[in-house]
Design an enzyme around this catalytic site. Structure first.
Site, short mmCIF file in Angstrom:
data_model
loop_
_atom_site.label_atom_id
_atom_site.label_comp_id
_atom_site.label_asym_id
_atom_site.label_seq_id
_atom_site.Cartn_x
_atom_site.Cartn_y
_atom_site.Cartn_z
N ARG A 37 1.00 -1.28 -0.05
CA ARG A 37 -0.11 -0.12 -0.04
C ARG A 37 0.86 1.21 -0.05
NH1 ARG A 37 -5.26 1.00 3.44
NH2 ARG A 37 -6.09 -0.47 2.00
N HIS A 39 -7.28 0.81 -6.46
CA HIS A 39 -7.44 -0.09 -5.33
C HIS A 39 -8.25 -1.26 -5.92
CE1 HIS A 39 -7.85 -1.58 -1.24
NE2 HIS A 39 -8.68 -0.83 -0.83
N GLN A 80 -10.11 -4.21 -3.45
CA GLN A 80 -11.36 -3.61 -2.87
C GLN A 80 -12.36 -3.81 -4.00
OE1 GLN A 80 -12.25 -1.92 0.00
NE2 GLN A 80 -14.21 -2.56 -1.02
N ASP A 113 -17.67 6.57 -1.05
CA ASP A 113 -16.30 6.49 -0.45
C ASP A 113 -16.14 7.74 0.11
OD1 ASP A 113 -13.76 5.79 0.42
OD2 ASP A 113 -12.71 5.79 -1.40
N CYS A 152 -16.38 1.15 0.55
CA CYS A 152 -15.21 0.47 0.81
C CYS A 152 -14.87 0.44 2.42
CB CYS A 152 -14.13 0.95 -0.22
SG CYS A 152 -13.51 2.52 0.17
N ARG A 208 -13.77 -9.33 1.24
CA ARG A 208 -12.19 -9.14 0.88
C ARG A 208 -11.30 -10.14 1.19
NH1 ARG A 208 -10.46 -3.83 1.25
NH2 ARG A 208 -8.49 -4.70 0.46
N1 CP Z 1 -11.29 -0.75 2.23
C1 CP Z 1 -10.10 -0.77 2.88
O1 CP Z 1 -9.11 -1.24 2.04
O2 CP Z 1 -9.93 -0.43 4.18
P1 CP Z 1 -8.41 -0.31 4.72
O3 CP Z 1 -7.91 1.01 4.41
O4 CP Z 1 -8.97 -0.34 6.14
O5 CP Z 1 -7.72 -1.38 4.44
N1 NVA Z 2 -10.22 6.39 -0.99
C1 NVA Z 2 -9.82 5.88 0.01
C2 NVA Z 2 -10.03 4.10 0.14
C3 NVA Z 2 -9.43 3.68 1.31
C4 NVA Z 2 -9.68 2.10 1.50
C5 NVA Z 2 -8.38 6.35 0.42
O1 NVA Z 2 -7.49 6.06 -0.31
O2 NVA Z 2 -8.05 6.84 1.69
#
Ligand code: CP
Ligand code: NVA
Length: 329
Positions: free
Chosen positions: A103, A130, A133, A225, A265, A293
């Site tokens: 990430r 993502h 997701q 989101d 999400c 997930r």
């Molecule tokens: N939806 C998702 O990826 O959640 P986190 O940021 O908690 O991993």
């Molecule tokens: N769009 C959000 C998704 C978190 C899972 C972010 O990037 O923070």
């Protein structure tokens, strides 16, 4: 050749359906308390530059349930590109572990990691995409409705990483996808153009509007989101103003199909992009989405890490069938 998962765009529809078949099987086995150690002795490294609940926990639990192990590396541990080059970090990790989930803030860093690593790299979220997701989301809808082709999905809010991956996922699976975003917060142009080019072949339609009511019209799914994604916190005050009206609330739900499913999400900012009433209401499938997930990522891990050395003529799915059959013996 190792296989990465950087974007849904890199997958074929058949491969996505293969993930879903395997995820269904693995979910069933878990619910029946049937052990399914398909990745014995395998180790997954998790590199997280940003916080995470769902992605981290589901990948760690996935490896445990598959008979392997996960190692969580927080930003202070490795500082890729700072403490050492991305290439050195990736090449070192590849000597010890069987796969990497990352990430990262920039998408470029993830691509570099995938380029240098000799083990599969899985995108656990970048500022652009993502994919895990959205694969989990698509699987959830497939479960609920038995099909994806022709579903109408209205995305309301920021044209962010999740929205971009949705464009690729919708294009692949023949979904009618409308993103309603405030002016200036539309999805990535390049992603939109690429997804649109693919949509023709699957009869998907992709549209961007500035009107949430248009996204809600006849929608089978309403999706949202956060207004401020990780990494944009300094823009929060401006975004709070710009996103007024881009909320999934009871009125918007009423404007959609009567059986509309509401998705998010997570994490959610209740009272901003979604109301409590909708999040906890009868249309919400948000927790099923979060649960899935785990099942989908287990399928991804088995497909990517479980492949024994193979000749180029052997596809993923032949190998997968062998792995699943072996586990049943
Ligand atoms: N939806 C998702 O990826 O959640 P986190 O940021 O908690 O991993
Ligand atoms: N769009 C959000 C998704 C978190 C899972 C972010 O990037 O923070």
């Amino acid at each position: 050749m190792k296989r990465d998962l950087i974007s849904i765009r890199d997958l074929t529809r058949g491969e996505i359906e293969g993930f879903f078949d395997l995820a269904t099987d693995l979910k069933h086995r878990l619910k029946q308390n049937q052990p399914h150690p398909l990745l014995p002795g395998k180790t997954l490294a998790l590199i997280f530059e940003k916080p995470s609940l769902r992605t981290r926990v589901t990948f760690e639990v996935a490896m445990t349930q598959l008979g392997g192990h996960a190692i969580y590396l927080d930003p202070q541990d490795i500082r890729l590109g700072e403490r050492e080059t991305v290439g050195d970090g990736a090449r070192n990790l590849s000597r010890w572990v069987d796969g990497i989930v990352a990430r990262t803030f920039t998408h470029k860093l993830l691509e570099l990691l995938a380029e240098y690593a000799t083990v599969p790299v899985i995108n656990g979220l970048t500022e652009l995409l993502h994919p895990c997701q959205v694969l989990g989301d698509l699987f959830t809808l497939q479960e609920k409705r038995g099909r994806l082709q022709g579903l109408r999905v209205g995305f309301v809010g920021d044209g962010n990483n999740v929205c971009n991956s949705w464009l690729f996922g919708a294009a692949k699976m023949g979904i009618h996808f409308v993103a309603a975003c405030p002016p200036g917060y539309e999805p990535n142009r390049d992603v939109f153009a690429k997804a649109r080019a693919e949509a023709e072949a699957t009869q998907a339609t992709l549209k961007i509007t500035h009107d949430p009511a248009e996204a809600a019209r006849d929608a089978d799914v309403l999706y949202t989101d956060v207004w401020t994604s990780m990494g944009h916190e300094e823009q929060r005050a401006r975004r709070m103003r710009d996103f007024q009206g881009f909320q999934i609330n009871q009125a918007l739900v009423k404007a959609a199909h009567e059986d509309v499913m509401v998705m998010h999400c997570l994490p959610a900012h209740r009272g901003e992009e979604i109301t409590d009433e909708v999040m906890d209401g009868r249309h919400s499938i948000i927790l099923d989405q979060a649960e899935n997930r785990l099942h989908v990522q287990k399928a991804i891990l088995v497909m990517l890490l479980g492949r024994p050395a193979q000749t180029p003529r052997q596809g993923w799915f032949k190998t997968l069938t062998r792995i699943v059959r072996a586990s049943e013996r």
